[in-house]
Design an enzyme around this catalytic site. Sequence first.
Site, PDB file in Angstrom:
ATOM      1  N   ARG A  68      -6.788  -5.698  28.220  1.00 25.52           N
ATOM      2  CA  ARG A  68      -7.093  -6.098  26.838  1.00 25.52           C
ATOM      3  C   ARG A  68      -7.557  -7.547  26.822  1.00 25.52           C
ATOM      4  O   ARG A  68      -6.937  -8.405  27.454  1.00 25.52           O
ATOM      5  CB  ARG A  68      -5.864  -5.905  25.953  1.00 25.52           C
ATOM      6  CG  ARG A  68      -5.371  -4.457  25.947  1.00 25.52           C
ATOM      7  CD  ARG A  68      -4.288  -4.203  24.912  1.00 25.52           C
ATOM      8  NE  ARG A  68      -3.708  -2.877  25.072  1.00 25.52           N
ATOM      9  CZ  ARG A  68      -4.270  -1.743  24.651  1.00 25.52           C
ATOM     10  NH1 ARG A  68      -5.444  -1.786  24.033  1.00 25.52           N
ATOM     11  NH2 ARG A  68      -3.674  -0.585  24.834  1.00 25.52           N
ATOM     12  N   ASN A 107       0.245  -6.982  13.802  1.00 26.58           N
ATOM     13  CA  ASN A 107       0.082  -5.644  13.209  1.00 26.58           C
ATOM     14  C   ASN A 107       0.991  -5.388  12.006  1.00 26.58           C
ATOM     15  O   ASN A 107       0.947  -4.329  11.400  1.00 26.58           O
ATOM     16  CB  ASN A 107       0.305  -4.558  14.272  1.00 26.58           C
ATOM     17  CG  ASN A 107       1.715  -4.551  14.844  1.00 26.58           C
ATOM     18  OD1 ASN A 107       2.678  -4.961  14.196  1.00 26.58           O
ATOM     19  ND2 ASN A 107       1.849  -4.090  16.085  1.00 26.58           N
ATOM     20  N   GLU A 146       4.690  -9.316  14.527  1.00 31.38           N
ATOM     21  CA  GLU A 146       3.466  -9.096  15.294  1.00 31.38           C
ATOM     22  C   GLU A 146       2.320  -9.093  14.293  1.00 31.38           C
ATOM     23  O   GLU A 146       2.517  -8.804  13.107  1.00 31.38           O
ATOM     24  CB  GLU A 146       3.526  -7.756  16.025  1.00 31.38           C
ATOM     25  CG  GLU A 146       4.523  -7.755  17.166  1.00 31.38           C
ATOM     26  CD  GLU A 146       4.446  -6.484  17.997  1.00 31.38           C
ATOM     27  OE1 GLU A 146       4.090  -6.576  19.168  1.00 31.38           O
ATOM     28  OE2 GLU A 146       4.736  -5.400  17.457  1.00 31.38           O
ATOM     29  N   ASP A 201       2.746   1.920   7.762  1.00 29.78           N
ATOM     30  CA  ASP A 201       2.311   2.857   8.797  1.00 29.78           C
ATOM     31  C   ASP A 201       3.099   4.158   8.621  1.00 29.78           C
ATOM     32  O   ASP A 201       3.871   4.299   7.674  1.00 29.78           O
ATOM     33  CB  ASP A 201       2.479   2.259  10.204  1.00 29.78           C
ATOM     34  CG  ASP A 201       3.935   2.097  10.610  1.00 29.78           C
ATOM     35  OD1 ASP A 201       4.776   1.986   9.703  1.00 29.78           O
ATOM     36  OD2 ASP A 201       4.234   2.078  11.816  1.00 29.78           O
ATOM     37  N   SER A 251       5.345   7.312  14.765  1.00 23.65           N
ATOM     38  CA  SER A 251       4.887   6.132  14.015  1.00 23.65           C
ATOM     39  C   SER A 251       3.438   6.255  13.540  1.00 23.65           C
ATOM     40  O   SER A 251       3.120   7.136  12.753  1.00 23.65           O
ATOM     41  CB  SER A 251       5.085   4.882  14.884  1.00 23.65           C
ATOM     42  OG  SER A 251       4.830   3.710  14.156  1.00 23.65           O
TER      43      SER A 251
END
Length: 543
Positions: free
Chosen positions: A506, A372, A370, A276, A64
């Site tokens: 995170r 992203n 998401e 991506d 990916s």
Amino acid sequence: MDFDTVAKYSALHAKPPGLSSQYGTAGFRTKAENLDHTVFRMGLLAVLRSKQTTSTIGVMVTASHNPEEDNGVKLIDPLGEMLAPAWEEYATCLANAEEPELQTVLSDICQKEKVDLQHSAFVVIGRDTRSSSKELSQSVIDGVSALGGQLQDYGLVTTPQLHYMVCCRNTNGNYGRATVEGYYQKLSKAFMALMKQAVTERDGHLCLKVDCANGIGALKLKEMEHYLPKCLRIYIDNDGSKGKLNHLCGADFVKVHQKPPVDLEMKINEKCSSFDGDADRIVYYYNDAAGRFHLLDGDKIATLISTFLKELLVKTGQTLTLAVIQTAYANGSSTHYLEETMKVPVQCAKTGVKHLHHKAKEFDVGIYFEANGHGTVLFSKAAEDKIRHQAENEKDNRKREAAKMLENTIDLINQTVGDAISDLLLIEAILALKGWTVQQWDALYTDLPNRQLKVKVADRRAIDTTDAERQAVTPPGLQEKINALVKKIKQARAFVRPSGTEDVVRVYAEADTQENADNLAHEVSLAVYHLAGGVGEEPKPIG
């Protein structure tokens, strides 16, 4: 099971002693040179899964958005969905078994899952454009052949295309034809049907610049162009002819760095998007007249699509449940806009596509993205049947037209997984139908300033969370500290969650100004460092 043949093949793909890896949401990912034994064994596992489900199983060789020198492999379950959790564990056990243990591990899987070895097996294989992918996909073929499975190698395809193939094969062609051409025809037909109902932009053309991350998306978007109407003009950048895969370009780079790909020429207000490396994510962006960069990420995409679908459902008069599924990372402004302005229910799920996909299945129409840019829309079988029936039989013209638009939307969406090509066509169709520019879409709401940070810890298991990762349960006192910090700042929100792959915590914070978001993220990082066993230097202020 012919263990002699398996042993012979396995000797050609021997596992380096002591090497271990784990099958995660995205399968296995690591440096390409360490993957040969793993991908061979995933060929073996795909055969067992195929026999157990009496269905076609997919194996995709890709890493990916990772750097070009990495690679990976993942299995695709019968309806084009991700591998079942129990089989993720088998994948990990199989990949980590030392050579003498291989027979035992394979036998254990067969016994636990009651695999009938007399059943036939069929596996489809695809790969991305990395230099290591062809050789690795040959290792998958060896694995399938070692257990006597049948296979079809689709060669170079996007990850979503292979998910589509698997679903087509297991639904007797009801989902579409299991060829790359069948994929293009299904999507282009639905796109053109939607565009017929649109009043196109001023000059009659929709123009879009697409950064394809120097990956497989460029090849496939070029192929797809032949099937699309002339009114959609796509300019492909980072097509792989000179740049490195995912290097200073692609959806992940744009999202993480909040800036366009390096060397991408952008005119003022020009509509641009990025895929991506394996074309399962998409984000949009533009530069305004003042030179400011505007990113339209997964939250903005989900808002656009859900607004469109809700309006159509209201027009049809159908009483179907609709919801947007977000993670804790979704910007607070998007949640507020959906709930307060659009009156669209929002549900929060744990981070990771499989959690979002699972939650979306609870509704007639479940939209998930998401931040992203990875996401899709799921329609329940009952909802799809109702919509198709109404599109065919409704007497009221207005309701029938709305139902037809919904039907075309269903056919344009790749429901198996996030798909950059499918999502791009849907977004372009919606913008054309609404007569909107990218700036008008962007103006739906303004993102709250936010900041993401990472804190290294001795053991990520020190942090445990609940409420879809929005509340920390352990270590004691951490959530109380976060609550106290959040209370001091306007429109503030913060949460922490352990990484799934490394000893890192995170941190996410948002607030009314960038300075406040940065300060909040820093203060929360310090709390994590002191209460959850931080290692190395204490986190420094941002700036």
